[in-house]
Design a protein around this motif. Structure first.
Motif, mmCIF file in Angstrom:
data_model
loop_
_atom_site.group_PDB
_atom_site.id
_atom_site.type_symbol
_atom_site.label_atom_id
_atom_site.label_comp_id
_atom_site.label_asym_id
_atom_site.label_seq_id
_atom_site.Cartn_x
_atom_site.Cartn_y
_atom_site.Cartn_z
ATOM 1 N N GLU A 90 0.825 -1.214 0.000
ATOM 2 C CA GLU A 90 0.000 0.000 0.000
ATOM 3 C C GLU A 90 0.862 1.270 0.000
ATOM 4 O OE1 GLU A 90 -3.146 2.032 3.033
ATOM 5 O OE2 GLU A 90 -3.448 -0.109 2.610
ATOM 6 N N GLN A 91 1.925 1.270 0.789
ATOM 7 C CA GLN A 91 2.843 2.407 0.814
ATOM 8 C C GLN A 91 3.467 2.594 -0.566
ATOM 9 O OE1 GLN A 91 5.315 0.684 3.953
ATOM 10 N NE2 GLN A 91 5.048 2.575 5.131
ATOM 11 N N PHE A 92 3.945 1.494 -1.128
ATOM 12 C CA PHE A 92 4.576 1.535 -2.441
ATOM 13 C C PHE A 92 3.617 2.065 -3.505
ATOM 14 C CE2 PHE A 92 4.995 -0.606 -6.544
ATOM 15 C CZ PHE A 92 6.214 -0.091 -6.956
ATOM 16 N N GLU A 93 2.426 1.512 -3.556
ATOM 17 C CA GLU A 93 1.464 1.895 -4.590
ATOM 18 C C GLU A 93 1.133 3.383 -4.541
ATOM 19 O OE1 GLU A 93 -1.877 -0.754 -4.316
ATOM 20 O OE2 GLU A 93 -0.702 -2.463 -5.037
ATOM 21 N N SER A 94 1.018 3.913 -3.343
ATOM 22 C CA SER A 94 0.673 5.324 -3.178
ATOM 23 C C SER A 94 1.750 6.243 -3.757
ATOM 24 C CB SER A 94 0.466 5.626 -1.698
ATOM 25 O OG SER A 94 0.271 7.005 -1.490
ATOM 26 N N ILE A 95 2.987 6.039 -3.355
ATOM 27 C CA ILE A 95 4.052 6.935 -3.815
ATOM 28 C C ILE A 95 4.486 6.601 -5.243
ATOM 29 C CG2 ILE A 95 6.032 5.672 -2.863
ATOM 30 C CD1 ILE A 95 6.998 8.593 -1.946
ATOM 31 N N ASN A 96 4.429 5.330 -5.622
ATOM 32 C CA ASN A 96 4.790 4.953 -6.987
ATOM 33 C C ASN A 96 3.805 5.548 -7.991
ATOM 34 O OD1 ASN A 96 6.600 3.275 -8.724
ATOM 35 N ND2 ASN A 96 4.642 2.365 -9.268
ATOM 36 N N LYS A 97 2.548 5.635 -7.607
ATOM 37 C CA LYS A 97 1.533 6.251 -8.474
ATOM 38 C C LYS A 97 1.924 7.692 -8.796
ATOM 39 C CE LYS A 97 -3.296 7.606 -8.470
ATOM 40 N NZ LYS A 97 -4.026 8.414 -7.507
ATOM 41 N N ASP A 98 2.369 8.418 -7.786
ATOM 42 C CA ASP A 98 2.818 9.798 -7.999
ATOM 43 C C ASP A 98 4.044 9.843 -8.908
ATOM 44 O OD1 ASP A 98 0.796 10.676 -6.355
ATOM 45 O OD2 ASP A 98 2.097 11.178 -4.666
ATOM 46 N N ALA A 99 4.973 8.923 -8.693
ATOM 47 C CA ALA A 99 6.194 8.885 -9.505
ATOM 48 C C ALA A 99 5.875 8.596 -10.966
ATOM 49 C CB ALA A 99 7.162 7.837 -8.954
ATOM 50 N N VAL A 100 4.988 7.663 -11.213
ATOM 51 C CA VAL A 100 4.598 7.321 -12.584
ATOM 52 C C VAL A 100 3.900 8.511 -13.248
ATOM 53 C CG1 VAL A 100 3.082 5.828 -13.964
ATOM 54 C CG2 VAL A 100 4.548 4.831 -12.190
ATOM 55 N N GLU A 101 3.078 9.204 -12.497
ATOM 56 C CA GLU A 101 2.413 10.394 -13.039
ATOM 57 C C GLU A 101 3.448 11.453 -13.434
ATOM 58 O OE1 GLU A 101 -0.957 13.691 -11.744
ATOM 59 O OE2 GLU A 101 -0.546 12.008 -10.412
ATOM 60 N N ILE A 102 4.451 11.638 -12.599
ATOM 61 C CA ILE A 102 5.497 12.626 -12.886
ATOM 62 C C ILE A 102 6.316 12.221 -14.108
ATOM 63 C CG2 ILE A 102 7.664 13.608 -12.004
ATOM 64 C CD1 ILE A 102 6.256 13.654 -9.211
ATOM 65 N N ILE A 103 6.680 10.946 -14.215
ATOM 66 C CA ILE A 103 7.480 10.534 -15.378
ATOM 67 C C ILE A 103 6.668 10.693 -16.662
ATOM 68 C CG2 ILE A 103 7.041 8.035 -15.446
ATOM 69 C CD1 ILE A 103 10.111 7.732 -15.919
ATOM 70 N N LYS A 104 5.372 10.458 -16.593
ATOM 71 C CA LYS A 104 4.523 10.653 -17.776
ATOM 72 C C LYS A 104 4.458 12.124 -18.169
ATOM 73 C CE LYS A 104 1.548 6.601 -17.285
ATOM 74 N NZ LYS A 104 0.175 6.134 -16.968
ATOM 75 N N LEU A 105 4.328 12.997 -17.192
ATOM 76 C CA LEU A 105 4.294 14.439 -17.467
ATOM 77 C C LEU A 105 5.609 14.909 -18.086
ATOM 78 C CD1 LEU A 105 2.550 15.822 -14.251
ATOM 79 C CD2 LEU A 105 1.688 16.021 -16.588
ATOM 80 N N ILE A 106 6.720 14.497 -17.495
ATOM 81 C CA ILE A 106 8.034 14.914 -17.999
ATOM 82 C C ILE A 106 8.253 14.379 -19.409
ATOM 83 C CG2 ILE A 106 10.526 14.669 -17.678
ATOM 84 C CD1 ILE A 106 9.986 14.775 -14.629
ATOM 85 N N THR A 107 7.883 13.139 -19.637
ATOM 86 C CA THR A 107 8.031 12.546 -20.969
ATOM 87 C C THR A 107 7.210 13.310 -21.996
ATOM 88 O OG1 THR A 107 8.502 10.377 -20.007
ATOM 89 C CG2 THR A 107 7.770 10.415 -22.310
ATOM 90 N N ALA A 108 5.995 13.680 -21.625
ATOM 91 C CA ALA A 108 5.142 14.458 -22.540
ATOM 92 C C ALA A 108 5.751 15.825 -22.834
ATOM 93 C CB ALA A 108 3.746 14.613 -21.942
ATOM 94 N N ILE A 109 6.325 16.462 -21.830
ATOM 95 C CA ILE A 109 6.979 17.767 -22.016
ATOM 96 C C ILE A 109 8.152 17.632 -22.983
ATOM 97 C CG2 ILE A 109 8.386 19.526 -20.849
ATOM 98 C CD1 ILE A 109 6.509 19.033 -18.358
ATOM 99 N N ILE A 110 8.959 16.602 -22.787
ATOM 100 C CA ILE A 110 10.127 16.386 -23.649
ATOM 101 C C ILE A 110 9.676 16.117 -25.086
ATOM 102 C CG2 ILE A 110 12.084 14.854 -24.111
ATOM 103 C CD1 ILE A 110 12.373 14.609 -21.013
ATOM 104 N N LYS A 111 8.662 15.291 -25.257
ATOM 105 C CA LYS A 111 8.151 14.992 -26.598
ATOM 106 C C LYS A 111 7.640 16.265 -27.276
ATOM 107 C CE LYS A 111 6.946 10.144 -26.073
ATOM 108 N NZ LYS A 111 5.866 9.142 -26.003
ATOM 109 N N THR A 112 6.962 17.102 -26.526
ATOM 110 C CA THR A 112 6.455 18.372 -27.086
ATOM 111 C C THR A 112 7.600 19.261 -27.522
ATOM 112 O OG1 THR A 112 4.482 18.234 -25.688
ATOM 113 C CG2 THR A 112 5.047 20.410 -26.581
ATOM 114 N N ILE A 113 8.626 19.361 -26.699
ATOM 115 C CA ILE A 113 9.803 20.177 -27.035
ATOM 116 C C ILE A 113 10.454 19.649 -28.310
ATOM 117 C CG2 ILE A 113 12.163 20.758 -26.307
ATOM 118 C CD1 ILE A 113 10.117 22.418 -24.890
ATOM 119 N N LYS A 114 10.610 18.331 -28.408
ATOM 120 C CA LYS A 114 11.236 17.724 -29.581
ATOM 121 C C LYS A 114 10.403 17.968 -30.852
ATOM 122 C CE LYS A 114 13.846 14.056 -27.319
ATOM 123 N NZ LYS A 114 13.995 12.609 -27.092
#
Length: 117
Positions: A90-114
């Protein structure tokens, strides 16, 4: 002024990482993996902040690329902590969910820049 979602989310994530680090040190007596998690998990927000004041588009893309690598590393440490029973599912899922959301946002930003280059 428009809200900077990645800046806000990465800062809140850093706070969660610091609190998790404190928990791992104080409650679980884990001192090695938690330090790695602290370094990578808090550097994500720091790199996003640096990117905010990048000198060029290339500099911005580079800094966001570093943030992407750091959040990916953070996910690794979180998974390792879960698999070695320092974090409950439960601890893992909670914080990992946030991490996955952040990596998706950053990836989308990088793709847009490219695509805009």
């Amino acid at each position: 002024m428009k809200e900077n979602i990645i800046k806000n989310k990465s800062f809140k994530f850093s706070i969660r990482i610091v609190k998790l680090y404190q928990y791992l040190q104080n409650q679980k007596k884990e001192f090695v993996l938690s330090k790695q998690l602290l370094r990578s998990g808090t550097s994500v927000g720091a790199m996003v902040r640096e990117a905010e004041h990048a000198e060029t588009r290339a500099d911005f893309k580079h800094k966001m690329g570093i943030a992407q690598k750091e959040i990916n590393e953070t996910i690794y440490w979180l998974q390792l902590l879960k698999e070695t029973d320092y974090l409950e599912q439960e601890q893992f899922e909670s914080i990992n969910k946030d991490a996955v959301e952040i990596i998706k946002l950053i990836t989308a930003i990088i793709k847009t820049i490219k695509s805009n280059s």
